[in-house]
Design a protein around this motif. Structure first.
Motif, PDB file in Angstrom:
ATOM      1  N   ARG A  76       0.832  -1.202   0.000  1.00  0.00           N
ATOM      2  CA  ARG A  76       0.000   0.000   0.000  1.00  0.00           C
ATOM      3  C   ARG A  76       0.870   1.257   0.000  1.00  0.00           C
ATOM      4  O   ARG A  76       1.955   1.282   0.583  1.00  0.00           O
ATOM      5  CB  ARG A  76      -0.923   0.007   1.208  1.00  0.00           C
ATOM      6  N   ASP A  77       0.379   2.309  -0.616  1.00  0.00           N
ATOM      7  CA  ASP A  77       1.139   3.558  -0.668  1.00  0.00           C
ATOM      8  C   ASP A  77       1.375   4.133   0.720  1.00  0.00           C
ATOM      9  O   ASP A  77       2.411   4.766   0.975  1.00  0.00           O
ATOM     10  CB  ASP A  77       0.403   4.584  -1.537  1.00  0.00           C
ATOM     11  N   ASP A  78       0.422   3.945   1.614  1.00  0.00           N
ATOM     12  CA  ASP A  78       0.551   4.479   2.977  1.00  0.00           C
ATOM     13  C   ASP A  78       0.950   3.401   3.977  1.00  0.00           C
ATOM     14  O   ASP A  78       0.686   3.526   5.166  1.00  0.00           O
ATOM     15  CB  ASP A  78      -0.766   5.127   3.420  1.00  0.00           C
ATOM     16  N   HIS A 105       5.214 -11.901   3.347  1.00  0.00           N
ATOM     17  CA  HIS A 105       4.505 -10.972   2.471  1.00  0.00           C
ATOM     18  C   HIS A 105       3.702 -11.805   1.478  1.00  0.00           C
ATOM     19  O   HIS A 105       4.229 -12.283   0.479  1.00  0.00           O
ATOM     20  CB  HIS A 105       5.486 -10.063   1.747  1.00  0.00           C
ATOM     21  N   GLY A 106       2.428 -12.001   1.779  1.00  0.00           N
ATOM     22  CA  GLY A 106       1.600 -12.865   0.954  1.00  0.00           C
ATOM     23  C   GLY A 106       0.521 -12.129   0.197  1.00  0.00           C
ATOM     24  O   GLY A 106      -0.476 -12.739  -0.211  1.00  0.00           O
ATOM     25  N   ALA A 107       0.684 -10.817  -0.009  1.00  0.00           N
ATOM     26  CA  ALA A 107      -0.373 -10.041  -0.650  1.00  0.00           C
ATOM     27  C   ALA A 107      -0.642 -10.483  -2.075  1.00  0.00           C
ATOM     28  O   ALA A 107      -1.735 -10.269  -2.608  1.00  0.00           O
ATOM     29  CB  ALA A 107      -0.010  -8.553  -0.623  1.00  0.00           C
ATOM     30  N   VAL A 140       7.964 -22.229  19.889  1.00  0.00           N
ATOM     31  CA  VAL A 140       6.823 -21.444  19.437  1.00  0.00           C
ATOM     32  C   VAL A 140       7.162 -20.826  18.084  1.00  0.00           C
ATOM     33  O   VAL A 140       8.282 -20.357  17.862  1.00  0.00           O
ATOM     34  CB  VAL A 140       6.484 -20.354  20.465  1.00  0.00           C
ATOM     35  N   LEU A 141       6.202 -20.857  17.170  1.00  0.00           N
ATOM     36  CA  LEU A 141       6.344 -20.230  15.861  1.00  0.00           C
ATOM     37  C   LEU A 141       5.366 -19.059  15.788  1.00  0.00           C
ATOM     38  O   LEU A 141       4.154 -19.249  15.874  1.00  0.00           O
ATOM     39  CB  LEU A 141       6.036 -21.230  14.745  1.00  0.00           C
ATOM     40  N   ALA A 142       5.912 -17.848  15.664  1.00  0.00           N
ATOM     41  CA  ALA A 142       5.094 -16.641  15.527  1.00  0.00           C
ATOM     42  C   ALA A 142       5.197 -16.155  14.096  1.00  0.00           C
ATOM     43  O   ALA A 142       6.307 -16.012  13.569  1.00  0.00           O
ATOM     44  CB  ALA A 142       5.561 -15.560  16.494  1.00  0.00           C
ATOM     45  N   ARG A 143       4.056 -15.900  13.452  1.00  0.00           N
ATOM     46  CA  ARG A 143       4.032 -15.503  12.046  1.00  0.00           C
ATOM     47  C   ARG A 143       3.415 -14.113  11.915  1.00  0.00           C
ATOM     48  O   ARG A 143       2.270 -13.895  12.328  1.00  0.00           O
ATOM     49  CB  ARG A 143       3.230 -16.496  11.212  1.00  0.00           C
ATOM     50  N   ALA A 144       4.184 -13.165  11.357  1.00  0.00           N
ATOM     51  CA  ALA A 144       3.683 -11.826  11.057  1.00  0.00           C
ATOM     52  C   ALA A 144       3.562 -11.712   9.540  1.00  0.00           C
ATOM     53  O   ALA A 144       4.563 -11.649   8.835  1.00  0.00           O
ATOM     54  CB  ALA A 144       4.623 -10.765  11.605  1.00  0.00           C
ATOM     55  N   SER A 145       2.334 -11.699   9.059  1.00  0.00           N
ATOM     56  CA  SER A 145       2.094 -11.718   7.610  1.00  0.00           C
ATOM     57  C   SER A 145       1.401 -10.439   7.168  1.00  0.00           C
ATOM     58  O   SER A 145       0.621  -9.843   7.926  1.00  0.00           O
ATOM     59  CB  SER A 145       1.233 -12.930   7.246  1.00  0.00           C
ATOM     60  N   SER A 146       1.650 -10.040   5.947  1.00  0.00           N
ATOM     61  CA  SER A 146       1.077  -8.795   5.441  1.00  0.00           C
ATOM     62  C   SER A 146      -0.440  -8.865   5.343  1.00  0.00           C
ATOM     63  O   SER A 146      -1.144  -7.905   5.663  1.00  0.00           O
ATOM     64  CB  SER A 146       1.679  -8.461   4.082  1.00  0.00           C
ATOM     65  N   THR A 147      -0.959 -10.006   4.882  1.00  0.00           N
ATOM     66  CA  THR A 147      -2.409 -10.162   4.719  1.00  0.00           C
ATOM     67  C   THR A 147      -2.944 -11.397   5.447  1.00  0.00           C
ATOM     68  O   THR A 147      -4.144 -11.627   5.462  1.00  0.00           O
ATOM     69  CB  THR A 147      -2.775 -10.258   3.229  1.00  0.00           C
TER      70      THR A 147
END
Length: 521
Positions: free
Chosen positions: A235-237, A414-416, A441-448
């Motif tokens: 996203r632009d912002d 990044h799965g967008a 522990v597996l922590a997942r931070a994903s874009s979408t």
């Protein structure tokens, strides 16, 4: 009657394929996978010839096409082309995966004469095939069992292929217990049939004991207050959204110990840059995209984000890496991890050196290089095993980080580009077993999506809705110790390979004995 016989084969093929594919479409349908494998064993046992092998291949193609029906769409997007072109490139990928799925049943049909025992050669071959036959989307049949945690805990001993072997044992148990196969009256079940039941029961008991042990370990371990930010970097912002969500999360006390942003949320920086505090220096030592970006001015807590590192001249760098970057509270670059496993067709082109024309169909904006050693990022008490997107589906990526002392696994994704929600859920499914194999522990931070926390027993304890822009806050245990699967590496697939050799040798030795008995009789 003749029509019914003709219809029986396609109905059996379609039913088996649908059952095998079902847990990949609805992950709670674990039992359907057992029935599908059992049906496949029934289909092949005692039958030979090209018709049977073609039927198995057809069922496998249908199963793979159903389970991963989004493949043409994803390839078309990667090529910026039509769905028809994506379909054309998806066909060989599906056929390859179908052969990997069919191989255990082909060999079981040749090695087994009793369906109650066919699970053993099939299971052995499946384990070896999953280990040695690569896949663009690296699925393993046993991952379809993760919705029932009791069935997959042996992955901490046998490794990622262990649940696949246990799935075949469970299918063998169904065939034996249900009496689905006619067999001569009074004939005792073969040893392999009894072994399937014993092994399935033992696997469930081990799962119960292992989960209890893991829960006790997690309760006693020190905790890390973690914030996972889900926002689309395209996203632009995007940077304003990431900053806002981070500051909102840090406004509440106690402060997080670590905030995690998705892959590609930062800029592209020269190797050797050690601080983001000086705007002029960041501008001089960075390049597009997002040249000069300071990810988060005046951070209140450390931030782990995805960016890029380049070597050489800014205009024409010699190497570019996807990277995980740790920003400390002084805006210093306190740790870096370079991606070691690139995504096929997104970050590199398989077989492009052999077939250069592929570059015409997959126009990569950037050709990334492969990182070197598995570097662990240290932030306070956390020794973070960072993985970037595709890497959390690769068992060796997590295993090497834990071997280097990582006490928590964190995946930046990044799965967008994947607009089908099923694709995002299946990505998480293929990553979920890393927690069990390594007891981390597996922590997942994903874009979408799917942004979530998976505990050391492979259970999802918290998650965000797909496509939302928000944060997930969790206190996760920092665990120590090395599992047997981590120590032994590929020992179980090697043992299965030796088992196949033993079955083939035994079958070869029995042939002369049977021929001699026939002549004597």
């Amino acid at each position: 009657m003749r029509v019914a016989r003709w219809l029986a084969v396609p109905v059996a093929i379609a039913s088996t394929a649908a059952l095998v594919a079902a847990p990949w479409l609805r992950q709670e349908l674990v039992a359907a996978g057992w029935l599908g494998v059992a049906g496949g064993l029934m289909l092949v046992t005692g039958r030979r010839g090209w018709r049977v092998e073609l039927a198995v291949l057809t069922a496998s193609v249908l199963a793979i096409a159903l389970a991963f029906h989004w493949t043409p769409e994803v390839l078309a997007d990667a090529m910026r082309s039509s769905r028809l072109v994506g379909f054309g490139f998806a066909v060989p990928i599906v056929l390859w995966d179908a052969c990997r799925l069919a191989l255990p049943f082909w060999l079981a049909g040749r090695l087994a004469t009793d369906a109650r025992a066919a699970w053993l050669p099939a299971g052995l071959v499946a384990v070896v095939a999953e280990r040695v036959m690569p896949g663009v989307f690296p699925w393993k049949l046993g991952y379809s069992q993760l919705a029932w945690p009791l069935t997959v805990q042996s992955a901490d001993i046998l490794g990622p292929e262990g649940p696949t072997f246990m799935l075949f044992a469970a299918a063998g148990s169904l065939v034996t217990l249900a009496g689905l196969v006619p067999h001569p009256a009074g004939r005792r079940p073969p040893v392999a049939a009894v072994a399937a039941i014993v092994l399935t029961a033992a696997n469930l008991v081990y799962g119960f004991v292992a989960i209890g042990r893991v829960e006790a370990s997690m309760a006693a371990a020190p905790r890390l207050r973690l914030v996972l930010v889900q926002a689309d970097p395209d996203r632009d912002d995007a940077i304003e959204i990431l900053r806002r969500l981070t500051r909102e999360a840090c406004a509440a006390l106690p402060l997080p110990d670590l905030v995690v942003w998705p892959e590609c949320s930062g800029g592209s920086y020269e190797e050797g840059l050690d601080s983001f505090a000086d705007e002029a220096q960041v501008f001089r030592r960075s390049r597009q995209p997002q040249r000069g970006l300071r990810p988060l001015p005046d951070p209140l807590c450390p931030v782990l984000l995805g960016g890029r590192i380049y070597r050489g001249y800014r205009e024409r760098p010699s190497e570019i890496f996807q990277a995980a970057l740790l920003l400390d509270t002084r805006e210093g670059l306190a740790g870096t991890y370079l991606k070691r496993h690139l995504m096929p067709f997104g970050e590199y082109l398989p077989w492009a050196d052999v077939v250069p024309e592929l570059r015409l169909y997959f126009p990569l904006e950037t050709r990334y290089d492969v990182g070197g050693e598995p570097e662990v990022i240290v932030s306070g008490p956390a020794r973070v095993g960072a993985m970037l997107c595709y890497e959390d589906m690769v068992p060796s990526a997590a295993r090497s980080l834990v071997a280097r002392s990582a006490n928590v696994l964190v995946s930046l994704i990044h799965g967008a580009a994947f607009t089908n929600p099923l694709t995002l859920r299946q990505h998480r499914l293929l990553a979920q077993s890393r927690a069990i194999e390594n007891r981390r522990v597996l922590a997942r931070a994903s874009s979408t999506g799917e942004t979530c926390v998976v505990d050391a027993a492979g259970r999802i304890t918290a998650r965000l809705p797909l496509g939302s822009e928000e944060v997930l806050t969790a206190e996760v245990p920092l665990l120590e110790g090395i599992t047997l699967a981590n120590r032994l590496g590929p020992a179980f697939p090697v043992a299965c390979g030796l088992g196949i050799v033993g079955l083939l040798a035994g079958r070869k030795l029995r042939r002369p004995e049977a021929a001699q008995a026939g002549r004597t009789g």
